[in-house]
Write a protein that holds these residues in place. Structure first.
Motif, mmCIF file in Angstrom:
data_model
loop_
_atom_site.group_PDB
_atom_site.id
_atom_site.type_symbol
_atom_site.label_atom_id
_atom_site.label_comp_id
_atom_site.label_asym_id
_atom_site.label_seq_id
_atom_site.Cartn_x
_atom_site.Cartn_y
_atom_site.Cartn_z
ATOM 1 N N TYR A 1 -72.305 -3.685 -122.078
ATOM 2 C CA TYR A 1 -71.905 -2.590 -122.219
ATOM 3 C C TYR A 1 -71.928 -2.372 -123.639
ATOM 4 O O TYR A 1 -71.890 -3.361 -124.386
ATOM 5 C CB TYR A 1 -69.968 -3.071 -122.366
ATOM 6 C CG TYR A 1 -69.190 -2.534 -121.135
ATOM 7 C CD1 TYR A 1 -69.318 -1.527 -119.985
ATOM 8 C CD2 TYR A 1 -68.861 -4.157 -120.636
ATOM 9 C CE1 TYR A 1 -68.847 -1.953 -118.938
ATOM 10 C CE2 TYR A 1 -67.861 -4.415 -119.677
ATOM 11 C CZ TYR A 1 -67.996 -2.575 -118.650
ATOM 12 O OH TYR A 1 -67.606 -2.932 -117.333
ATOM 13 N N TYR B 1 -73.093 -5.676 -125.326
ATOM 14 C CA TYR B 1 -72.237 -6.471 -125.544
ATOM 15 C C TYR B 1 -72.606 -7.281 -123.537
ATOM 16 O O TYR B 1 -72.282 -6.200 -122.938
ATOM 17 C CB TYR B 1 -70.483 -5.995 -125.298
ATOM 18 C CG TYR B 1 -70.043 -7.702 -125.353
ATOM 19 C CD1 TYR B 1 -69.530 -8.032 -125.710
ATOM 20 C CD2 TYR B 1 -68.933 -6.964 -124.002
ATOM 21 C CE1 TYR B 1 -68.553 -9.411 -125.463
ATOM 22 C CE2 TYR B 1 -67.998 -7.666 -124.269
ATOM 23 C CZ TYR B 1 -67.710 -9.133 -124.163
ATOM 24 O OH TYR B 1 -66.901 -9.716 -123.729
ATOM 25 N N PRO C 1 -60.436 -16.582 -117.725
ATOM 26 C CA PRO C 1 -59.457 -16.467 -119.094
ATOM 27 C C PRO C 1 -59.537 -14.682 -119.010
ATOM 28 O O PRO C 1 -60.594 -13.804 -118.100
ATOM 29 C CB PRO C 1 -59.773 -17.195 -120.350
ATOM 30 C CG PRO C 1 -60.720 -16.845 -119.662
ATOM 31 C CD PRO C 1 -61.201 -17.542 -118.673
ATOM 32 N N ASN C 2 -58.319 -13.784 -119.658
ATOM 33 C CA ASN C 2 -58.421 -12.246 -119.963
ATOM 34 C C ASN C 2 -59.983 -11.658 -120.288
ATOM 35 O O ASN C 2 -60.489 -12.539 -121.688
ATOM 36 C CB ASN C 2 -57.805 -12.205 -121.150
ATOM 37 C CG ASN C 2 -55.708 -12.274 -120.484
ATOM 38 O OD1 ASN C 2 -55.211 -12.744 -121.113
ATOM 39 N ND2 ASN C 2 -55.897 -11.126 -119.179
ATOM 40 N N GLY C 3 -60.688 -10.916 -120.252
ATOM 41 C CA GLY C 3 -61.851 -10.689 -120.494
ATOM 42 C C GLY C 3 -63.295 -11.472 -120.027
ATOM 43 O O GLY C 3 -64.249 -11.053 -120.808
ATOM 44 N N ALA C 4 -62.787 -12.390 -119.241
ATOM 45 C CA ALA C 4 -64.023 -13.381 -118.632
ATOM 46 C C ALA C 4 -64.934 -12.284 -118.007
ATOM 47 O O ALA C 4 -66.319 -12.657 -117.911
ATOM 48 C CB ALA C 4 -63.620 -14.456 -118.020
ATOM 49 N N LYS D 1 -64.717 -10.690 -114.658
ATOM 50 C CA LYS D 1 -63.896 -10.634 -113.194
ATOM 51 C C LYS D 1 -63.858 -9.145 -112.869
ATOM 52 O O LYS D 1 -64.482 -8.999 -111.465
ATOM 53 C CB LYS D 1 -62.604 -11.721 -112.836
ATOM 54 C CG LYS D 1 -62.125 -12.739 -113.306
ATOM 55 C CD LYS D 1 -60.601 -13.058 -113.044
ATOM 56 C CE LYS D 1 -60.056 -12.694 -113.966
ATOM 57 N NZ LYS D 1 -59.765 -12.846 -115.608
ATOM 58 N N THR D 2 -63.201 -8.470 -113.486
ATOM 59 C CA THR D 2 -63.140 -7.034 -112.511
ATOM 60 C C THR D 2 -64.028 -6.381 -112.910
ATOM 61 O O THR D 2 -64.732 -5.702 -112.153
ATOM 62 C CB THR D 2 -62.170 -6.123 -113.600
ATOM 63 O OG1 THR D 2 -60.373 -7.007 -113.761
ATOM 64 C CG2 THR D 2 -61.970 -4.991 -113.327
ATOM 65 N N THR D 3 -65.626 -5.936 -113.781
ATOM 66 C CA THR D 3 -66.246 -6.448 -114.265
ATOM 67 C C THR D 3 -67.399 -6.174 -112.783
ATOM 68 O O THR D 3 -67.460 -5.554 -111.788
ATOM 69 C CB THR D 3 -67.123 -6.880 -115.159
ATOM 70 O OG1 THR D 3 -66.045 -6.141 -116.844
ATOM 71 C CG2 THR D 3 -68.136 -5.852 -115.046
ATOM 72 N N GLU E 1 -55.884 -8.969 -108.398
ATOM 73 C CA GLU E 1 -54.618 -9.531 -108.935
ATOM 74 C C GLU E 1 -54.070 -9.131 -108.432
ATOM 75 O O GLU E 1 -53.262 -7.945 -108.655
ATOM 76 C CB GLU E 1 -54.716 -9.160 -110.411
ATOM 77 C CG GLU E 1 -55.403 -10.125 -111.808
ATOM 78 C CD GLU E 1 -54.720 -10.219 -112.978
ATOM 79 O OE1 GLU E 1 -53.833 -9.535 -112.983
ATOM 80 O OE2 GLU E 1 -56.154 -9.897 -113.426
ATOM 81 N N HIS F 1 -54.274 -14.648 -112.163
ATOM 82 C CA HIS F 1 -54.447 -15.619 -113.403
ATOM 83 C C HIS F 1 -53.634 -17.033 -113.357
ATOM 84 O O HIS F 1 -52.636 -18.291 -113.640
ATOM 85 C CB HIS F 1 -53.556 -15.299 -114.668
ATOM 86 C CG HIS F 1 -54.448 -14.329 -115.059
ATOM 87 N ND1 HIS F 1 -55.860 -14.657 -115.563
ATOM 88 C CD2 HIS F 1 -54.650 -12.530 -115.123
ATOM 89 C CE1 HIS F 1 -56.420 -13.051 -116.399
ATOM 90 N NE2 HIS F 1 -55.828 -12.761 -116.190
HETATM 91 N N1 LIG Z 1 -66.504 -0.244 -119.999
HETATM 92 C C1 LIG Z 1 -66.081 -0.679 -121.181
HETATM 93 N N2 LIG Z 1 -66.751 -0.735 -122.422
HETATM 94 C C2 LIG Z 1 -66.888 -1.212 -122.611
HETATM 95 N N3 LIG Z 1 -66.463 -3.201 -122.717
HETATM 96 C C3 LIG Z 1 -65.747 -3.732 -121.873
HETATM 97 C C4 LIG Z 1 -65.596 -2.666 -120.335
HETATM 98 N N4 LIG Z 1 -64.797 -2.667 -120.089
HETATM 99 C C5 LIG Z 1 -65.020 -4.029 -120.184
HETATM 100 N N5 LIG Z 1 -65.105 -4.085 -121.624
HETATM 101 C C6 LIG Z 1 -65.249 -5.722 -121.667
HETATM 102 O O1 LIG Z 1 -65.607 -6.880 -121.035
HETATM 103 C C7 LIG Z 1 -65.098 -7.418 -120.656
HETATM 104 C C8 LIG Z 1 -65.134 -8.407 -119.471
HETATM 105 O O2 LIG Z 1 -63.947 -7.272 -118.665
HETATM 106 P P1 LIG Z 1 -63.358 -7.606 -117.159
HETATM 107 O O3 LIG Z 1 -62.169 -6.406 -117.478
HETATM 108 O O4 LIG Z 1 -63.977 -7.655 -116.690
HETATM 109 O O5 LIG Z 1 -62.186 -8.671 -117.772
HETATM 110 P P2 LIG Z 1 -61.537 -9.210 -117.062
HETATM 111 O O6 LIG Z 1 -61.981 -10.925 -116.264
HETATM 112 O O7 LIG Z 1 -61.143 -9.003 -115.311
HETATM 113 O O8 LIG Z 1 -59.686 -10.204 -117.844
HETATM 114 P P3 LIG Z 1 -58.672 -9.705 -117.461
HETATM 115 O O9 LIG Z 1 -58.551 -11.441 -116.499
HETATM 116 O O10 LIG Z 1 -58.389 -9.268 -118.447
HETATM 117 O O11 LIG Z 1 -58.372 -8.725 -116.323
HETATM 118 C C9 LIG Z 1 -64.153 -7.680 -121.522
HETATM 119 O O12 LIG Z 1 -64.848 -8.443 -123.138
HETATM 120 C C10 LIG Z 1 -63.807 -6.209 -121.893
HETATM 121 O O13 LIG Z 1 -63.595 -6.148 -123.010
#
Ligand SMILES: Nc1ncnc2c1ncn2[C@@H]1O[C@H](COP(=O)(O)OP(=O)(O)OP(=O)(O)O)[C@@H](O)[C@H]1O
Ligand SMILES: [Mg+2]
Length: 310
Positions: free
Chosen positions: A11, A14, A35-38, A40-42, A158, A189
């Motif tokens: 992104y 980053y 953990p949060n922000g790892a 997973k969703t991406t 989730e 989680h």
């Molecule tokens: N559209 C975006 N633009 C910029 N950064 C993003 C975007 N989407 C996600 N991120 C960043 O990418 C990283 C991974 O996010 P992601 O949503 O994949 O985490 P996650 O493992 O699903 O976390 P959670 O457990 O909180 O759901 C995070 O640091 C998030 O802030």
């Protein structure tokens, strides 16, 4: 069934995920932990075609998600993290509409809609407007939607978030049930949830895969095999140290007795019979004898805190 190689997503500058590789074989339920922000969703969004990756490869049932997106998506049921729904539609109406979009027609369309409403406990609310549903019920509508076309792969972000305890249990049972016919990648989680439902786990932290293993492998990796033996009264651990295969003994006092932590040599067989025999020989009163198991939570925390992959 799910094949991921060197997936990277930036992104801006980053890196949300970097060089992520893993496989999910057909028929397995795999927990995606982190953990949060790892990331997973991406990763899940990329697999389901909602987003492109910066580089890397991914395929679902041998269809490349970037080059054959339609074929790949037809094989996936996706429950997104925050499930977008048409809030002005009624539950039954919405699922009927979604079934149409997924290529179901006529009797099959109705049958499948009724089947998923039944499986996701939605029968009672089928005439309710989605906008008036509670969070847990919306989650169920999302899950029902993912199941509509009976896809071989389910990607669930989730799935139990926001559900009440009895629904969490029902959903876990449902996931286990679905695991008999579908390949499932689910993020969560809740570590006990993984222990109850998953065959394998993939742990991701700061955008990188730190571990990919079965639960049994994961709690063993890196940990010494330890036997915990508790005795009545005080016990001198010296003879225990001399037992072949013993790699060290720690002794501590407990209420009315002694606990020995016996480290086993990695190559030795299970030492339990020898510990019992020694106890008889020395006249020690053995209360309990069991292997010490590090919990998934301990392993998880250790893995995400360590810098290197396990
Ligand atoms: N559209 C975006 N633009 C910029 N950064 C993003 C975007 N989407 C996600 N991120 C960043 O990418 C990283 C991974 O996010 P992601 O949503 O994949 O985490 P996650 O493992 O699903 O976390 P959670 O457990 O909180 O759901 C995070 O640091 C998030 O802030
Ligand atoms: Mg997420």
């Amino acid at each position: 069934m799910i094949h991921v190689r060197n997936l990277t997503k930036f992104y801006g500058d980053y890196a949300a995920i970097r060089d992520v590789s893993f496989d999910v074989p057909a028929g397995q339920i795999v927990g995606f932990l982190g953990p949060n922000g790892a990331g997973k969703t991406t990763t899940m969004r990329i697999l389901t075609g909602y987003m492109t990756a910066t580089s890397g490869q991914a395929s679902i049932a041998d269809f490349d998600v970037f080059w054959q997106p339609l074929e790949a998506r037809q094989r996936i049921g996706y429950l997104p993290e925050s499930c977008p729904l048409y809030v002005e539609m009624r539950v039954g109406e919405y699922l009927h509409f979604r079934a149409g979009l997924k290529g179901l027609h006529g009797r099959e369309r109705k049958q499948r809609r009724d089947f998923v409403m039944d499986r996701c406990w939605l029968k009672d609310v089928q005439r309710q407007i989605i906008g008036t549903l509670s969070k847990g019920y919306r989650q169920r509508v999302g899950l029902a939607d993912a199941l509509l076309a009976d896809p071989p792969v389910l990607i669930l972000d989730e799935p139990t978030a926001g559900l009440d305890p009895s629904q969490i249990r029902e959903t876990r049972n449902l996931i286990r049930e679905l695991g008999k016919e579908h390949t499932i990648l689910l993020s969560t989680h809740i570590l006990p949830e993984v222990e109850m439902t998953c065959d394998r786990v993939i742990i991701i932290s700061r955008g990188q895969v730190r571990a990919s293993a079965s639960l049994a492998e994961l709690v063993q990796v890196g940990g010494k095999r330890i036997l915990l033996a508790e005795f009545d009264g005080s016990v001198d651990p010296t003879p225990m140290r001399a037992v072949p295969g013993v790699d060290g003994v720690e002794s501590e006092s407990i209420a009315g007795g002694t606990r020995l932590k016996i480290a086993q040599h990695p190559d030795s067989e299970d030492l339990s019979p020898r510990v019992c025999a020694l106890a008889v020989e020395c006249g020690w009163k053995l209360r309990t004898l069991r292997p010490e198991q590090p919990s998934l939570e301990e392993r998880f925390l250790k893995i995400i805190e360590s810098e290197t992959a396990v």
